[in-house]
Design an enzyme around this catalytic site. Structure first.
Site, PDB file in Angstrom:
ATOM      1  N   SER A   1       0.844  -0.995   0.029  1.00 52.96           N
ATOM      2  CA  SER A   1       0.123  -0.079   0.106  1.00 52.96           C
ATOM      3  C   SER A   1       0.859   1.362   0.015  1.00 52.96           C
ATOM      4  CB  SER A   1      -0.990  -0.133   1.133  1.00 52.96           C
ATOM      5  OG  SER A   1      -1.835   0.821   1.096  1.00 52.96           O
TER       6      SER A   1
ATOM      7  N   ASP B   1      -8.748  -5.014  -6.138  1.00 51.77           N
ATOM      8  CA  ASP B   1      -8.304  -4.051  -4.955  1.00 51.77           C
ATOM      9  C   ASP B   1      -9.238  -2.831  -5.111  1.00 51.77           C
ATOM     10  OD1 ASP B   1      -7.307  -2.438  -3.282  1.00 51.77           O
ATOM     11  OD2 ASP B   1      -5.080  -3.069  -3.779  1.00 51.77           O
TER      12      ASP B   1
ATOM     13  N   HIS C   1      -6.913  -5.959  -1.699  1.00 50.26           N
ATOM     14  CA  HIS C   1      -5.719  -4.984  -1.144  1.00 50.26           C
ATOM     15  C   HIS C   1      -4.956  -5.757  -0.336  1.00 50.26           C
ATOM     16  CE1 HIS C   1      -4.092  -1.246  -0.732  1.00 50.26           C
ATOM     17  NE2 HIS C   1      -4.174  -1.123   0.622  1.00 50.26           N
TER      18      HIS C   1
END
Length: 644
Positions: free
Chosen positions: A473, A560, A592
């Protein structure tokens, strides 16, 4: 002379990826509120599901759920102990629905049977045991309407149709007391609710600087006291108790080093009995003498860190987690009346005799004088500089912490030092630390990572020419920044679901994040202004893809909702347009991050080969890791040892 990473740990038994990243034998233990049952997560046909056993007969286990594809990410008990509740999404899309399993019948049902809906728990109650307040965005994906859910019948009754509020606070009577929304300054306005009517003007206004460190922290059961975590007029968030009748606030706890974190509350009254603060490690401070006596007794019995993970309504029984730090995490049943402690489970028994390495707490000076708390794990018997992996956390409004960390253990076992640093912008260390990262993506936030590398080299821990950067991320974004803005610093990079283009990232955020989008604009750059748009362009690695000269591995989930697949597709296409090789692994059934163990193991198998190719550490043979997963290697297979 620096030994190769593989030779450095050649005498140390290799810990298989399956042991570190496969399913735990048990995890997530909970006590039913009435103390009659034990529940936990365990594999069923290879997928993590919820199990149940009588408290008096923990060996009499039965599976209560039957998930066959994705592990159940979270479960909890109905307040009246009549059912187990859990949430589940589809293929990583984060549209979580709420499910119920009735204890008596074993019948399973979906309590929120809607498409493209994400459920939130708005409120639960000590005195109303068969109902919850939930938020549902099935009417409008941007806004969560508030509903009263009857856990017995499954009936949903509308409480409030919401077209402007980011969140709500309810009391024990399941009455909404506060409505919260973002204000023009990027902070939050908090409006009181009386008899179902929301006040037109806010009672509390929180500036943007305090927005991540200030908010309500729940009512006592009788509604007479409201707790706050509040950083207004100070740096770190302190814990306050407000007398609802008079508005008088009393300071309960503060620490100049870090925000007040968790609390232990009386199971019946909801009054704070103990509070914690985490600077480098978590410290608990007790108000209640009985809680203090129990925690002191546990501290004498257990090595390493521990904490309370579940309590019965009468508070006579606890489940206690224990992290010995160089052994697997375990869970104990603690009878407070008898002062007896019995082992419930060990999460990963196969790690009992594994060569796990200690984690060190470190404080790293940044170039402008800011102190960066961090954590360092070195390979066994490391005396000389070693290849280093700089492991960058996501968020960025999150933090790294102390304790068993499977990524640290895995990489140290392969011959690498591992450093996790809380760079500016991280949360938990006061608002000034967090706000020092505002509009500093690729700038001072990245300088902190560079300063951490320089510190590790200066301390003799790291080989300057063999430092990798890796993260998920925001950590994936930091990886791309490292290879584009400072292309000569890192030997290679591993980007996991990281954004490459901050403009398109903000254009594609999930709709339910939109009520708080001003926070993103103020902290990253406002695309609605020429200056903000230019800042986002200046901080986006996509525009410097031609500067990449070191090997890059990218992992992405196709579903995601936060960092779309297009973020990875863009940087790969840009690199290929410049004739720069890249390895790109896509998982069609992930979002994600990689939550199916077989996918996580497969990606880490690729990571091992990639790092071994560049840094020279050892790698467990690939074996059947990829074949057991859904991994699609879209490009760059020949760049990784064991793949091409």
């Amino acid at each position: 002379m620096t030994r190769t990473a593989a030779n450095l740990v050649s005498h140390v038994p290799l810990i298989p990826r399956e042991v570190l990243y496969g399913n735990p034998e048990k995890s997530g233990g909970k006590l039913s509120p009435d103390g009659q049952w034990l529940s936990w997560m365990a594999p069923l046909d290879g997928v993590m599901n919820v199990f149940l056993a009588p408290y008096a007969e923990p060996d009499q286990a039965r599976a209560m759920t039957r998930a066959t594809d994705r592990p159940i990410p979270q479960y909890f008990w109905a307040p009246d102990s009549s059912a187990l509740l859990y949430i589940q999404d589809k293929a990583g899309d984060e549209n979580y629905l709420l499910y119920k399993v009735d204890l008596a019948s074993g019948e399973e049902s979906c309590l929120t049977p809607f498409e493209n809906t994400r459920v939130r728990v708005v409120g639960s109650s000590e005195t109303i045991r068969d109902k919850l307040l939930v938020g549902l965005n099935n009417r409008d994906p941007m806004w969560h309407d508030v509903w009263l859910l009857d856990l017995t019948t499954g009936d949903l009754t509308i409480v409030l149709e919401n077209n402007e509020w980011a969140g709500f606070e309810a009391d024990d009577s399941l009455t909404l007391r506060w409505a919260i929304r973002q204000n023009e300054a990027g902070g939050t306005d908090m409006h009181q609710i009386t008899d179902g009517v929301i006040a037109p003007t806010p009672c509390e206004v929180v500036d943007m600087d305090d927005a991540l460190t200030t908010g309500t922290d729940g009512y006592t059961t009788d509604g007479s006291t409201l707790y706050w975590l509040d950083s207004r007029g100070r740096d770190t968030a302190a814990l306050y108790a407000e007398d609802v009748a008079t508005g008088t606030r009393t300071l309960i706890a503060e620490d100049p080093r870090a925000d007040i974190g968790g609390t232990m509350r009386h199971t019946k009254t909801g009054e704070v009995q103990a509070w914690s603060v985490t600077y480098l490690r978590t410290e608990w401070h007790c108000i209640d003498h009985g809680i203090k006596a129990s925690l002191d007794w546990l501290r004498d019995q257990l090595d390493g860190d521990f904490g309370v993970m579940s309590r019965t309504d009468d508070d006579r029984k606890w489940l206690v987690w224990n992290d010995p730090l160089t052994a697997p995490i375990r869970c104990f049943i603690y009878d407070r009346e008898l002062d007896s402690l019995s082992l419930f489970y060990v999460t990963k028994p196969a790690l009992e005799d594994a060569p796990l390495q200690p984690m060190a707490c470190v404080e790293i000076p940044a170039r402008d004088g800011l102190t960066l708390p961090g954590y360092l794990t070195l390979p066994a018997d490391a005396k000389d500089p070693v290849p280093l992996v700089l492991l960058v956390h996501g968020g960025p409004w999150a933090r790294d912490g102390y304790g068993f960390n499977r990524a640290h253990q895995w990489l140290a076992n392969r011959g690498y030092g591992v450093l996790s640093v809380n760079f500016r912008g991280s949360t938990g260390f006061g608002k000034h630390f967090t706000n020092a990262g505002n509009r500093q993506w690729s700038k001072a936030m990245h300088d902190d990572l560079l300063d951490a590398v320089d510190w590790a080299v200066a301390q003799g821990h790291a080989d300057l020419d063999k430092v990798a950067i890796m993260g998920g991320s925001y950590g994936g974004y930091a990886t791309l920044v490292g290879l584009t803005y400072t292309p000569d610093v890192f030997a290679c990079g591993i980007d996991i679901v990281g954004p490459s283009n901050l403009e398109t990232l903000l254009e594609t955020i999930p709709p339910y994040w939109a009520p708080m989008v001003k926070q993103f604009h103020d902290r990253m750059g406002d695309p609605t202004t020429p200056e903000g748009l230019q800042l986002l362009k200046d901080c986006s690695p996509i525009h410097k893809a031609d500067k990449i000269v070191k090997p890059l591995l990218i992992g992405q989930g196709a579903n995601d909702p936060r960092v779309k697949q297009s973020e990875s597709d863009q940087i790969v296409a840009a690199m290929q347009g410049h004739g720069i090789p890249v390895t790109y692994v896509l998982f069609p059934d992930e979002g994600h991050g990689f939550h199916r163990p077989e996918n996580n193991i497969a990606f880490n198998a690729v990571v091992e080969g990639f790092l071994a190719t560049v840094l020279g550490g050892r790698a467990e043979p690939l074996g059947e890791a990829l074949a057991k997963s859904t991994a699609q290697i879209l490009t760059g297979e020949d760049m990784v040892q064991g793949l091409g």
